[in-house]
Scaffold this motif. Sequence first.
Motif, PDB file in Angstrom:
ATOM      1  N   ASP A 547       0.644  -1.357  -0.094  1.00  0.00           N
ATOM      2  CA  ASP A 547      -0.184  -0.065  -0.036  1.00  0.00           C
ATOM      3  C   ASP A 547       0.908   1.306   0.027  1.00  0.00           C
ATOM      4  OD1 ASP A 547      -2.669   1.102   0.157  1.00  0.00           O
ATOM      5  OD2 ASP A 547      -2.026   2.099   2.247  1.00  0.00           O
ATOM      6  N   GLU A 548       2.014   1.414   0.828  1.00  0.00           N
ATOM      7  CA  GLU A 548       2.714   2.310   0.833  1.00  0.00           C
ATOM      8  C   GLU A 548       3.635   2.609  -0.607  1.00  0.00           C
ATOM      9  OE1 GLU A 548       3.646   5.035   3.266  1.00  0.00           O
ATOM     10  OE2 GLU A 548       1.728   4.008   3.946  1.00  0.00           O
ATOM     11  N   ILE A 549       4.208   1.642  -1.180  1.00  0.00           N
ATOM     12  CA  ILE A 549       4.689   1.684  -2.564  1.00  0.00           C
ATOM     13  C   ILE A 549       3.663   2.224  -3.491  1.00  0.00           C
ATOM     14  CG2 ILE A 549       5.789   0.436  -4.325  1.00  0.00           C
ATOM     15  CD1 ILE A 549       7.047  -1.429  -2.010  1.00  0.00           C
ATOM     16  N   HIS A 550       2.413   1.523  -3.283  1.00  0.00           N
ATOM     17  CA  HIS A 550       1.407   1.954  -4.409  1.00  0.00           C
ATOM     18  C   HIS A 550       1.121   3.760  -4.120  1.00  0.00           C
ATOM     19  CE1 HIS A 550      -3.286   2.203  -5.205  1.00  0.00           C
ATOM     20  NE2 HIS A 550      -2.581   2.398  -6.393  1.00  0.00           N
ATOM     21  N   LYS A 551       0.888   3.935  -2.767  1.00  0.00           N
ATOM     22  CA  LYS A 551       0.553   5.450  -2.596  1.00  0.00           C
ATOM     23  C   LYS A 551       1.784   6.405  -3.193  1.00  0.00           C
ATOM     24  CE  LYS A 551      -0.418   5.170   1.835  1.00  0.00           C
ATOM     25  NZ  LYS A 551      -0.979   5.670   3.119  1.00  0.00           N
ATOM     26  N   GLU A 552       3.065   5.992  -2.980  1.00  0.00           N
ATOM     27  CA  GLU A 552       4.168   6.707  -3.294  1.00  0.00           C
ATOM     28  C   GLU A 552       4.126   6.825  -4.856  1.00  0.00           C
ATOM     29  OE1 GLU A 552       7.238   6.141   0.531  1.00  0.00           O
ATOM     30  OE2 GLU A 552       7.570   4.896  -1.267  1.00  0.00           O
ATOM     31  N   MET A 553       4.035   5.837  -5.621  1.00  0.00           N
ATOM     32  CA  MET A 553       3.913   5.783  -7.079  1.00  0.00           C
ATOM     33  C   MET A 553       2.865   6.562  -7.482  1.00  0.00           C
ATOM     34  SD  MET A 553       5.034   1.942  -8.013  1.00  0.00           S
ATOM     35  CE  MET A 553       6.949   1.330  -8.042  1.00  0.00           C
ATOM     36  N   LYS A 554       1.607   6.612  -6.891  1.00  0.00           N
ATOM     37  CA  LYS A 554       0.724   7.260  -7.421  1.00  0.00           C
ATOM     38  C   LYS A 554       1.003   8.866  -7.161  1.00  0.00           C
ATOM     39  CE  LYS A 554      -3.379   6.245  -8.363  1.00  0.00           C
ATOM     40  NZ  LYS A 554      -3.983   5.939  -9.601  1.00  0.00           N
ATOM     41  N   GLU A 555       1.486   9.286  -6.100  1.00  0.00           N
ATOM     42  CA  GLU A 555       1.634  10.640  -5.817  1.00  0.00           C
ATOM     43  C   GLU A 555       3.010  10.963  -6.641  1.00  0.00           C
ATOM     44  OE1 GLU A 555       2.925  10.784  -1.879  1.00  0.00           O
ATOM     45  OE2 GLU A 555       1.015  10.483  -0.960  1.00  0.00           O
ATOM     46  N   ALA A 556       3.789  10.264  -6.960  1.00  0.00           N
ATOM     47  CA  ALA A 556       4.794  10.616  -8.153  1.00  0.00           C
ATOM     48  C   ALA A 556       4.464  10.740  -9.442  1.00  0.00           C
ATOM     49  CB  ALA A 556       6.089   9.603  -7.821  1.00  0.00           C
ATOM     50  N   ASN A 557       3.327   9.979  -9.746  1.00  0.00           N
ATOM     51  CA  ASN A 557       2.894  10.041 -11.073  1.00  0.00           C
ATOM     52  C   ASN A 557       1.714  11.212 -11.117  1.00  0.00           C
ATOM     53  OD1 ASN A 557       4.245   8.586 -12.741  1.00  0.00           O
ATOM     54  ND2 ASN A 557       3.356   6.757 -12.344  1.00  0.00           N
ATOM     55  N   GLY A 558       1.323  11.832 -10.079  1.00  0.00           N
ATOM     56  CA  GLY A 558       0.297  12.767  -9.890  1.00  0.00           C
ATOM     57  C   GLY A 558      -1.144  12.036 -10.130  1.00  0.00           C
ATOM     58  N   ASN A 559      -1.304  10.821  -9.604  1.00  0.00           N
ATOM     59  CA  ASN A 559      -2.452  10.230  -9.752  1.00  0.00           C
ATOM     60  C   ASN A 559      -3.281  10.017 -10.945  1.00  0.00           C
ATOM     61  OD1 ASN A 559      -2.564   9.807  -6.755  1.00  0.00           O
ATOM     62  ND2 ASN A 559      -3.100  11.798  -6.464  1.00  0.00           N
ATOM     63  N   GLU A 560      -2.293  10.132 -12.047  1.00  0.00           N
ATOM     64  CA  GLU A 560      -2.772  10.120 -13.478  1.00  0.00           C
ATOM     65  C   GLU A 560      -2.735   8.829 -14.010  1.00  0.00           C
ATOM     66  OE1 GLU A 560      -0.011  12.799 -15.627  1.00  0.00           O
ATOM     67  OE2 GLU A 560      -0.837  14.508 -14.619  1.00  0.00           O
ATOM     68  N   SER A 561      -2.335   7.671 -13.690  1.00  0.00           N
ATOM     69  CA  SER A 561      -2.253   6.450 -14.392  1.00  0.00           C
ATOM     70  C   SER A 561      -1.983   5.308 -13.238  1.00  0.00           C
ATOM     71  CB  SER A 561      -1.148   6.543 -15.263  1.00  0.00           C
ATOM     72  OG  SER A 561       0.054   6.528 -14.707  1.00  0.00           O
ATOM     73  N   ASN A 562      -2.261   4.087 -13.637  1.00  0.00           N
ATOM     74  CA  ASN A 562      -1.787   2.827 -12.957  1.00  0.00           C
ATOM     75  C   ASN A 562      -0.748   2.897 -12.857  1.00  0.00           C
ATOM     76  OD1 ASN A 562      -4.665   2.522 -12.685  1.00  0.00           O
ATOM     77  ND2 ASN A 562      -4.606   1.040 -14.310  1.00  0.00           N
ATOM     78  N   ASN A 563      -0.128   2.166 -11.763  1.00  0.00           N
ATOM     79  CA  ASN A 563       1.240   1.828 -11.425  1.00  0.00           C
ATOM     80  C   ASN A 563       1.662   0.185 -11.473  1.00  0.00           C
ATOM     81  OD1 ASN A 563       1.022   1.012  -8.575  1.00  0.00           O
ATOM     82  ND2 ASN A 563       0.801   3.133  -8.446  1.00  0.00           N
ATOM     83  N   ILE A 564       2.880  -0.174 -11.228  1.00  0.00           N
ATOM     84  CA  ILE A 564       3.172  -1.583 -11.265  1.00  0.00           C
ATOM     85  C   ILE A 564       2.410  -2.104 -10.433  1.00  0.00           C
ATOM     86  CG2 ILE A 564       5.161  -1.384  -9.893  1.00  0.00           C
ATOM     87  CD1 ILE A 564       4.717  -3.794 -12.896  1.00  0.00           C
TER      88      ILE A 564
END
Length: 850
Positions: A547-564
Amino acid sequence: MSNEHVSHLNDLIITENISNNVSYSCIVLQLQYKDYRRNLIIERHATFMFTDTISDVIQKFLRIANLNDVLPENVVLVEFTFDNQPMIPPSSYKHMTLNELKTKQNSILYFEPSATVAIARFSRLTIFGPSRIVKRECEWNKETTTLKMLFDFVITTFSLQSIKHEQIRLITIYDNELDIISNSDKLLFDLGVNDDTWIFVQVVESQLGTSIVYVDCAYTNGRKIFDVPSTISIEKLKNRIEKHFNDYRLLEFNLFNRMHEKIDQNMPNQMLCELDIKPGQTIYAALHFTFSDTSSSVLNNNTSNTTTTTTRTSSLIKKPQTDEVVVAYQSPNHDSVKIGTNIHDTVGELIENLKAHPQCQTVGQYHISCGSICISNEQPNRYLCTYGIKPGDVINVRRAEKTPVQQSNVNNRFTSLYTVGELSRSTIYDTRPIGLDNLINTCYMNSALQCLAHTIPLTQFFLNGLTQNISDDNRSTDPDWNQFYEVGTVTGAYADVLRNLLLRNKSSNFNFSFRPIHMKEAIGIRAPRFATSDQQDAQEFMNFLLDEIHKEMKEANGNESNNIIEELFFGKIQSTITCLECKHEVQAINPFSILSLPLVQSGRQFTIKFIELNGGNDRAIVNVPEDGQVKSLIQAFADARPNYLFFRSIIVMTDDGQIDLEKPLNQLSATEVVLVEQEDWSGTGQVSRSTKKPKPLTLEGCLREFCSIENLEDTYLCEQETCKKHTKASKQLQFSTLPPIIIIQLKRFSHKDGLRDKIQTFVEYPVEGLDLSSFLSSTEEAIYDLFAVTKHTGSIYGGHYIAIAKHEANGSSLWYKFDDSYVSSFCYSNDIVSDDAYLLFYMRKDKSKQ
């Protein structure tokens, strides 16, 4: 006394490191010790002389396997291999040499406890911690367990490392103190301890003459434990912490009790003892510091006299006399330039200093790093110290010949280049796996990390990023560069774990294990319960990490797309509620990342305590049919302990006395019963070993129960226009989509009426070909193969986590066992499919390979 095994590297020889030119007088053997009663299997490699006897082998094996509570004379050799064929040793084998036994290189010797001690050697003590709420079970041996061994177990189990030993008291249920000072080396049995003894741990007043509470403070770069009186107020505690860190200003101060629940600070004059915090207990504090530079800082020495006062967030590091760091710049033609700067400079000031140097290029952007810390060009006003840069560090700078990766696209860089299918088909392992050191009760973290590390598409995604950052047009750059710190602290720390587990062959520092200290610290800052030395739940850690990795990746991508994380682990569950009157349906779709399955058990549950004729005892939780009789409990316990030999008759007792074996269970109100083995050999109450085994609980059965229609207990307000009233309704779950990686939790830990328990039921699950197609709302095919398992051995009070994972290397695929720092390829089918399974990791099969 512990399942945490310590590897002695000077005694172990890993098979692939053995030279082909071994001396003719030496032999390397594979040794295995299996104790079914203790649920213990230990394997080691060791080297011997051909002239060593089997007795010598046993003594050395017990030493390197850390089996201090096992006597050599109570170990028997049950089998060994000769030319890969199993052989039974002769009766006089103990004094035979390895040469006489005709053993060869890499022969396997299988040992077990002798039959005379296998039944009743080990007993269990019940130990209550300082709070009298938490209790643990300790396995002990009447012949070998000393008071010091018990004392060490207590300190580790109840996290009392910070308390002076003279403050810890062990009191029996009869109010007798076990004096550790004068009786340290005495056997517990000689001190009057027996199987029914309860031991209470007390923490007495310190030399300060007051009742002490321990405050475990976690901050960015470490931990500090304070001893404070239980009468201290919240405000005075906060002042004491601020006084200790007098060079810094406390920006954020959060307190948590021993259950990791946040403490309300609205009444700062309230004392700790008034918050039900008792002497000897440990509470937790999460701290965030800043330091204020109140001196005038000239922003532009050349053109401005304007000064400003700035507050800078910092890692908690004591300021030395000088705050200088070295900046090492490497130009495209490999010329090196070194300049000085200050940790209180901003990134923009660092870049301006570089551009002002005649040998540094004045256009374009820079790659800036310090060890594994990545410094972003896009935050010019951020101070270097806020990255954790310390005085004396070296900052490496090189010119970026192409646009560097920004925080907004650090994930898309890979997902645009690699599909999940391509990542799944990648080969990421090229060497034997290594273990993770236990950092005091961190087996839960280690087992979860090993399973995630063997999730090939996720690991390949991270390794692509790490290896792409250590090569630039075939020119070697900073090998410690880790771009994932641009995403977030937890993501960067996880990438560091993978680098040390899987890219260590690219470094000269090879180890047999790795200490995941930064991972624990990074997670502990976000969730203080993981910063302690307490045992935690592997599923909760796994869920929080993803969940933390997911949130950090979403924030880094501006919540614009899915992540790994979303692409690999997230599926969707469709919930359908149907009004039983008008048949109107309401559907809702929710995401899931870990599928938690209750272990559905038919019949009525009983807790059984079995007391053997020789005084040994055991416990088990069994389920029996509601329409059964009391004698069914005996048979159920025997089925749960297939390795026991039951010859004598058994009686059943409760608090009301002995119970008639023919009594119907529906007339028995008690849920806890005692089975007592008798001396007589009569047929009454004897166990009959039936060849017909009960039908096991299966993973498919759990899934079908999970997705079955259930009638809601509460009334349902139907919103259909023709209904509009409270009615009865049913609910059904179906999978709308299933992810490429599905993690299934078998919910073994139950919480009922304030009691915690572990369900030991064996669940049968497939290693290959788990077909989930019928559970999908669509007609899509979904077939999965198992690649990792997190197992929990022992009880809820004294358990241990290990991981089993498939490791693919150099074209071959082997299952390995990961027990903290110890890694073994001795992995059998009953290791992979086990009644200790807790988390199952399945990967969806490529359609082209189905």
